[in-house]
Design a protein around this motif. Structure first.
Motif, PDB file in Angstrom:
ATOM      1  N   GLN A 298     -50.023 -26.077 -55.251  1.00 36.51           N
ATOM      2  CA  GLN A 298     -49.054 -25.702 -54.273  1.00 36.51           C
ATOM      3  C   GLN A 298     -48.004 -24.572 -54.407  1.00 36.51           C
ATOM      4  OE1 GLN A 298     -49.061 -26.922 -51.313  1.00 36.51           O
ATOM      5  NE2 GLN A 298     -47.239 -27.828 -50.531  1.00 36.51           N
ATOM      6  N   ARG A 299     -47.724 -24.485 -55.649  1.00 35.03           N
ATOM      7  CA  ARG A 299     -46.603 -23.324 -56.162  1.00 35.03           C
ATOM      8  C   ARG A 299     -47.484 -22.049 -56.046  1.00 35.03           C
ATOM      9  NH1 ARG A 299     -45.457 -19.784 -59.808  1.00 35.03           N
ATOM     10  NH2 ARG A 299     -43.061 -19.410 -60.312  1.00 35.03           N
ATOM     11  N   ALA A 300     -48.630 -21.932 -56.357  1.00 37.44           N
ATOM     12  CA  ALA A 300     -49.653 -20.796 -56.293  1.00 37.44           C
ATOM     13  C   ALA A 300     -49.660 -20.539 -55.173  1.00 37.44           C
ATOM     14  CB  ALA A 300     -50.623 -20.936 -56.959  1.00 37.44           C
ATOM     15  N   THR A 301     -50.062 -21.226 -53.828  1.00 38.18           N
ATOM     16  CA  THR A 301     -50.137 -20.914 -52.639  1.00 38.18           C
ATOM     17  C   THR A 301     -48.758 -20.498 -52.120  1.00 38.18           C
ATOM     18  OG1 THR A 301     -51.712 -22.698 -52.420  1.00 38.18           O
ATOM     19  CG2 THR A 301     -50.566 -21.977 -50.421  1.00 38.18           C
ATOM     20  N   VAL A 302     -47.793 -21.058 -52.356  1.00 41.71           N
ATOM     21  CA  VAL A 302     -46.455 -20.560 -52.050  1.00 41.71           C
ATOM     22  C   VAL A 302     -46.205 -19.023 -52.447  1.00 41.71           C
ATOM     23  CG1 VAL A 302     -43.936 -21.060 -51.770  1.00 41.71           C
ATOM     24  CG2 VAL A 302     -45.511 -22.865 -51.708  1.00 41.71           C
ATOM     25  N   VAL A 303     -46.575 -18.884 -53.567  1.00 46.62           N
ATOM     26  CA  VAL A 303     -46.269 -17.713 -54.416  1.00 46.62           C
ATOM     27  C   VAL A 303     -46.975 -16.523 -53.365  1.00 46.62           C
ATOM     28  CG1 VAL A 303     -46.713 -15.958 -56.175  1.00 46.62           C
ATOM     29  CG2 VAL A 303     -45.721 -18.374 -56.614  1.00 46.62           C
ATOM     30  N   ALA A 304     -48.449 -16.827 -53.064  1.00 45.78           N
ATOM     31  CA  ALA A 304     -49.004 -16.052 -52.172  1.00 45.78           C
ATOM     32  C   ALA A 304     -48.521 -15.844 -50.905  1.00 45.78           C
ATOM     33  CB  ALA A 304     -50.607 -16.592 -51.982  1.00 45.78           C
ATOM     34  N   ASN A 305     -47.812 -16.994 -50.347  1.00 44.47           N
ATOM     35  CA  ASN A 305     -47.060 -16.793 -49.112  1.00 44.47           C
ATOM     36  C   ASN A 305     -46.006 -15.861 -49.217  1.00 44.47           C
ATOM     37  OD1 ASN A 305     -48.881 -18.567 -47.978  1.00 44.47           O
ATOM     38  ND2 ASN A 305     -47.670 -20.485 -48.349  1.00 44.47           N
ATOM     39  N   LEU A 306     -45.400 -15.922 -50.361  1.00 44.99           N
ATOM     40  CA  LEU A 306     -44.222 -15.171 -50.702  1.00 44.99           C
ATOM     41  C   LEU A 306     -44.401 -13.530 -50.699  1.00 44.99           C
ATOM     42  CD1 LEU A 306     -41.365 -14.495 -51.018  1.00 44.99           C
ATOM     43  CD2 LEU A 306     -41.688 -14.664 -53.445  1.00 44.99           C
ATOM     44  N   ALA A 307     -46.003 -13.213 -51.148  1.00 43.87           N
ATOM     45  CA  ALA A 307     -46.213 -12.049 -51.232  1.00 43.87           C
ATOM     46  C   ALA A 307     -46.325 -11.437 -49.861  1.00 43.87           C
ATOM     47  CB  ALA A 307     -47.485 -11.592 -52.175  1.00 43.87           C
ATOM     48  N   ASP A 308     -47.257 -12.318 -48.943  1.00 46.48           N
ATOM     49  CA  ASP A 308     -47.346 -11.765 -47.649  1.00 46.48           C
ATOM     50  C   ASP A 308     -46.345 -11.923 -46.835  1.00 46.48           C
ATOM     51  OD1 ASP A 308     -50.197 -12.043 -48.186  1.00 46.48           O
ATOM     52  OD2 ASP A 308     -50.494 -14.080 -47.531  1.00 46.48           O
ATOM     53  N   ALA A 309     -45.333 -12.486 -47.118  1.00 47.00           N
ATOM     54  CA  ALA A 309     -43.847 -12.382 -46.304  1.00 47.00           C
ATOM     55  C   ALA A 309     -43.109 -11.106 -46.501  1.00 47.00           C
ATOM     56  CB  ALA A 309     -43.237 -13.674 -46.662  1.00 47.00           C
TER      57      ALA A 309
END
Length: 401
Positions: free
Chosen positions: A160-171
């Motif tokens: 889940q954390r890795a997914t949010v990190v990817a979301n942060l990069a997109d954001a």
């Protein structure tokens, strides 16, 4: 957000003062404003002076002459008044065009502001989510060490954390793009934007009020009304070409000749008189121009009806979009409050072993989704307000005062 966060009004003021497209539109309007003065010129007196000098090889030597002439239009057959009226209507139509350009630019500023505000909040949501998941992962690892959790629980939280990190990069990528669009619209880099909801003072209270405002202030509709009035003046201008015109003209001249060292001065000459011009046969040119002007006037009247329908349509669409955005904002705010309570409750129950890691992940994802939904709805409200103001003819630099 900090107390010094940049507000929407500050962004609008900066764009209004520095936007090059708006400055260019103002300059074009200043150029157009000279048209009535140019239209008046044929009805005013004129004065000119001519002089010449020469030399010949036929024995006459050197010679020179000078003259002054003046002309005063007495009767133009209505040509000048009609041209002045047409030019005045063109200037008024141009002023409404300038208002629409200003509104379009300010709407773009509001859209850029709302987009950047959403992306700033999306980055913040992702960062806080990572911090929260870091704490949750650390807790899960401790529980795993104590035998109170499995490796699967830890892996699920890490995924889940890795997914949010990817979301942060997109954001962050979207934030950089939005910041560039904001810089282009406002003319300066943005700091932290204020998320405080702004209710424009000029916002119509209901749809009927918005429709009435559009009928009296929509710049595209007013421009078309001015265009119709200008086409009427051009009909009169074309008909005036059949009317007689009377001018008064006068002149004064004198010449000299130098030959063999002697200068001889010719007698001066002066003249004054009236000239009458009466078009008798124009080969069908004037009637054709009249018919052409009348056809253009009919077309502009049809365009006026179309502009009225479009103004009402734009108001109705903007009002519906604003109502939907407001309802969506209310619903998402309620959903965020519920998601916050649910996340806190699940985390507390997880500490007592009453909830699983999946419950934690679902609650956390729901909370972040609710935060983004609120941010998106707030941005949609800002954009919908700006569109309604523009459709109603009220989007100007003072709309958010």
């Amino acid at each position: 957000m900090p107390a010094s966060a940049e507000t929407l009004r500050e962004a609008i003021m900066a764009a209004y003062a520095t936007n090059p497209q708006l400055a260019a539109a103002r300059a074009r309007q200043e150029a157009l404003a000279e048209a009535p003065e140019q239209a008046r010129a044929p009805g005013r007196p004129t004065l000119s002076a001519d002089a010449g000098a020469g030399y010949d090889r036929l024995g006459y030597g050197r010679a020179g002459s000078a003259s002054v002439s003046a002309a005063l239009p007495i009767w133009t057959g209505g040509r000048v008044p009609a041209a002045v009226r047409a030019a005045g209507e063109d200037v008024a139509a141009g002023a409404e065009d300038l208002r629409d350009i200003e509104a379009a630019i300010l709407e773009g500023v509001v859209t850029a502001y709302a987009d950047l505000l959403y992306n700033q909040q999306a980055v913040e949501v992702a960062r806080v989510g990572i911090e929260r998941l870091d704490a949750q992962v650390a807790e899960a690892r401790s529980r795993f060490t104590l035998g109170q959790a499995t490796r699967t629980d830890v892996a699920q939280l890490e995924a889940q954390r890795a997914t949010v990190v990817a979301n942060l990069a997109d954001a962050e990528g979207a934030l950089a793009t939005a910041a560039a669009a904001y810089r282009a619209a406002v003319g300066q880099d943005a700091g932290a934007l204020s998320a405080e909801a702004i209710m424009p003072a000029a916002l119509p209270a209901d749809r009927e009020q918005a429709r009435r405002a559009a009928e009296t202030a929509n710049p595209l509709l007013l421009r078309q009304r001015r265009t119709v009035a200008g086409s009427v003046a051009r009909i009169d201008q074309a008909r005036a070409e059949r009317a007689p015109s009377v001018d008064m003209a006068g002149g004064y001249g004198r010449g000299v000749r130098l030959s063999g060292g002697d200068m001889r001065t010719y007698d001066s000459a002066a003249s004054v008189g009236l000239s009458l011009r009466l078009p008798l046969l124009t080969g069908g040119l004037v009637p054709s121009r009249v018919r052409q002007a009348e056809a253009v006037n009919r077309a502009e009247r049809f365009q006026l009806d179309a502009a009225m329908r479009e103004a009402v349509r734009a108001v109705d669409a903007a009002w519906a979009a604003l109502g939907a955005a407001r309802a969506r904002l209310d619903a998402t705010v309620t959903g965020l409050a519920a998601a916050d309570v649910a996340l806190k409750g699940v985390r507390a129950e997880y500490g007592f072993g009453l909830r699983s890691t999946i419950d934690i992940l679902v609650a956390d994802q729901s909370f972040r989704g609710a935060q983004l939904a609120v941010a998106s709805a707030r941005a949609d409200v800002l954009v919908a307000q700006a569109r309604l103001l523009r459709a109603a003819g009220r989007l100007d630099v003072d709309a958010y005062g």
